[in-house]
Design an enzyme around this catalytic site. Structure first.
Site, short mmCIF file in Angstrom:
data_model
loop_
_atom_site.label_atom_id
_atom_site.label_comp_id
_atom_site.label_asym_id
_atom_site.label_seq_id
_atom_site.Cartn_x
_atom_site.Cartn_y
_atom_site.Cartn_z
N SER A 62 0.71 -1.33 -0.03
CA SER A 62 -0.10 -0.08 0.02
C SER A 62 0.78 1.24 0.03
O SER A 62 1.98 0.98 0.04
CB SER A 62 -0.89 0.09 1.32
OG SER A 62 -0.28 -0.13 2.44
N LEU A 64 3.03 4.47 -0.39
CA LEU A 64 4.29 4.68 -1.30
C LEU A 64 4.88 3.58 -1.68
O LEU A 64 5.28 3.74 -2.87
CB LEU A 64 5.35 5.49 -0.21
CG LEU A 64 6.44 5.97 -0.98
CD1 LEU A 64 6.26 6.83 -2.03
CD2 LEU A 64 7.49 6.81 0.19
N SER A 192 12.40 10.44 6.78
CA SER A 192 11.20 11.37 6.78
C SER A 192 11.85 12.49 7.41
O SER A 192 13.06 12.45 7.91
CB SER A 192 10.31 11.00 8.19
OG SER A 192 9.44 11.91 8.39
N TYR A 205 8.63 7.70 16.57
CA TYR A 205 8.76 7.72 15.13
C TYR A 205 10.06 8.41 14.78
O TYR A 205 10.80 8.13 14.18
CB TYR A 205 7.25 8.15 14.44
CG TYR A 205 7.50 8.34 12.91
CD1 TYR A 205 7.48 7.28 12.23
CD2 TYR A 205 7.66 9.59 12.46
CE1 TYR A 205 7.52 7.27 10.84
CE2 TYR A 205 7.89 9.56 11.09
CZ TYR A 205 7.61 8.74 10.43
OH TYR A 205 7.67 8.53 8.84
N LYS A 209 13.46 7.37 13.14
CA LYS A 209 13.86 8.15 11.66
C LYS A 209 15.24 8.85 11.73
O LYS A 209 16.08 8.88 10.79
CB LYS A 209 13.05 9.28 11.07
CG LYS A 209 11.53 8.34 10.67
CD LYS A 209 11.87 7.24 9.67
CE LYS A 209 10.55 6.60 9.19
NZ LYS A 209 10.82 5.65 7.95
N THR A 240 -1.20 9.03 2.61
CA THR A 240 -1.38 7.46 2.74
C THR A 240 -2.13 7.24 4.20
O THR A 240 -2.47 8.17 5.02
CB THR A 240 -0.12 7.09 2.85
OG1 THR A 240 0.51 7.32 3.98
CG2 THR A 240 0.58 7.51 1.67
#
Length: 323
Positions: A62, A64, A192, A205, A209, A240
């Site tokens: 799904s 990207l 990101s 998160y 990253k 998304t």
């Protein structure tokens, strides 16, 4: 009464204005034409570089990852589609095979879970069995997070790090020896903007990253002599289901499409940017709007100002949630 000399001066000025316009406009259109031609030639070179290349895409079911699969397949790449949902992967493989125009490469499907370290070595071996080697590895799979640090159980931090950092690192290390042996390969990390700056209520998160950025920067330097390229791509918000599937402080699913994500760029657009970055063998790519890009520079050049901005953002977000 207007004097003849004044009229003559006005006429001369108008003629000069007209002349400048007739000079500037063709020059402007000429520059735009040259730029468009340059972009077209770059895209042709990218397609030539990636035609028949073996490209592995994680998180291909799904968002990207799925769009990257479409773009690279259209360019003639030999795909290995990776993810957890075998049904979705097989459907995508059939869709790509059915959409081929003179394309003869049937995409392979390899299922495994980045959150399970015990599956990655076997998955890497299966990936190598598909075509015998890997030219491009796109580490795209990941999970997002929403929550406050004080309320978040440490198991959530570990889960996010396992999927976003340790999983891609383990897969990269498993496939790296074959690339080193061939003296050829390209490793892509979809990071990101939050791998460059940290924003409130995204701690797990952002930490994952930041770790991703650091690891692949180190890898790039270490692999230069082996002719292995490393590209880190840092997008901003993409429209998304990343926020919908995000994990929260207690480990439950966030289940909502937040405003910034809803207003993000389309996954298809970003996938094309990923394709271009790989084709041009770029090292570090920031795919964001002006304001987030400026935030990266502010964090570096004026950290005190950046910290005040983030503190203000945290207060506003906390207030909006309590109201």
């Amino acid at each position: 009464m207007i004097s003849p000399s004044f009229r003559k001066g006005m006429l001369k000025e108008r003629v000069m204005d007209l002349a400048s316009q007739t000079t500037i406009l063709p020059l402007l259109f000429g520059c735009l034409g040259i730029f468009s031609l340059f972009r077209l030639l770059q895209r042709i070179r990218s397609k030539a570089y990636l035609r028949n290349a073996v490209v592995v895409v994680t998180g291909a079911t799904s968002g990207l990852g799925r769009e990257c699969a479409k773009v690279f397949h259209a360019a003639g790449a030999k795909l290995v589609l990776c993810g957890r949902n075998v049904k979705a992967l097989e459907e995508l493989s059939r869709e790509l095979a059915g959409s081929s125009q003179g394309q003869t490469h049937q995409p392979f499907v390899v299922t495994f879970d980045l959150a399970d370290p015990g599956t990655i070595a076997a998955a890497a071996a299966e990936i190598l069995q598909c075509f015998g080697y890997v030219d491009v590895l796109i580490n795209n799979a990941g999970i997002s997070y929403r929550g406050t640090i004080s309320d978040t159980i440490v198991d959530v931090d570990r889960k996010v790090m396992e999927i976003n950092y340790f999983g891609p690192v383990a897969l990269t290390k498993a496939l790296l020896p074959s690339m080193v042996e061939r003296k050829q390969g390209h490793i892509v990390a979809i990071s990101s903007i939050q791998g460059k700056i940290s924003i409130p209520f995204r701690s797990a998160y952002s930490a994952s990253k930041h770790a991703t950025q650091a690891f692949f920067d180190c890898l790039r330097a270490e692999m230069e002599e082996a002719n292995i390229k490393v590209t880190v791509i840092s997008p901003g918000y993409i429209h998304t289901n990343l926020s919908v599937n995000a994990v929260t402080a207690d480990g439950s699913r966030y289940g909502a499409l937040d405003k910034n994500t809803a207003q993000g760029r389309s996954a298809a657009e970003v996938a094309q940017d990923v394709f271009d970055a790989v084709g041009k063998k770029k090292k570090d790519v920031l795919l964001t709007d002006f304001v987030p890009s400026m935030a990266v520079y502010i964090r570096t050049l004026a950290p005190g100002l950046f910290f005040r901005i983030m503190a203000s953002r945290a207060r506003k977000e906390r207030k909006s949630k309590s109201s």
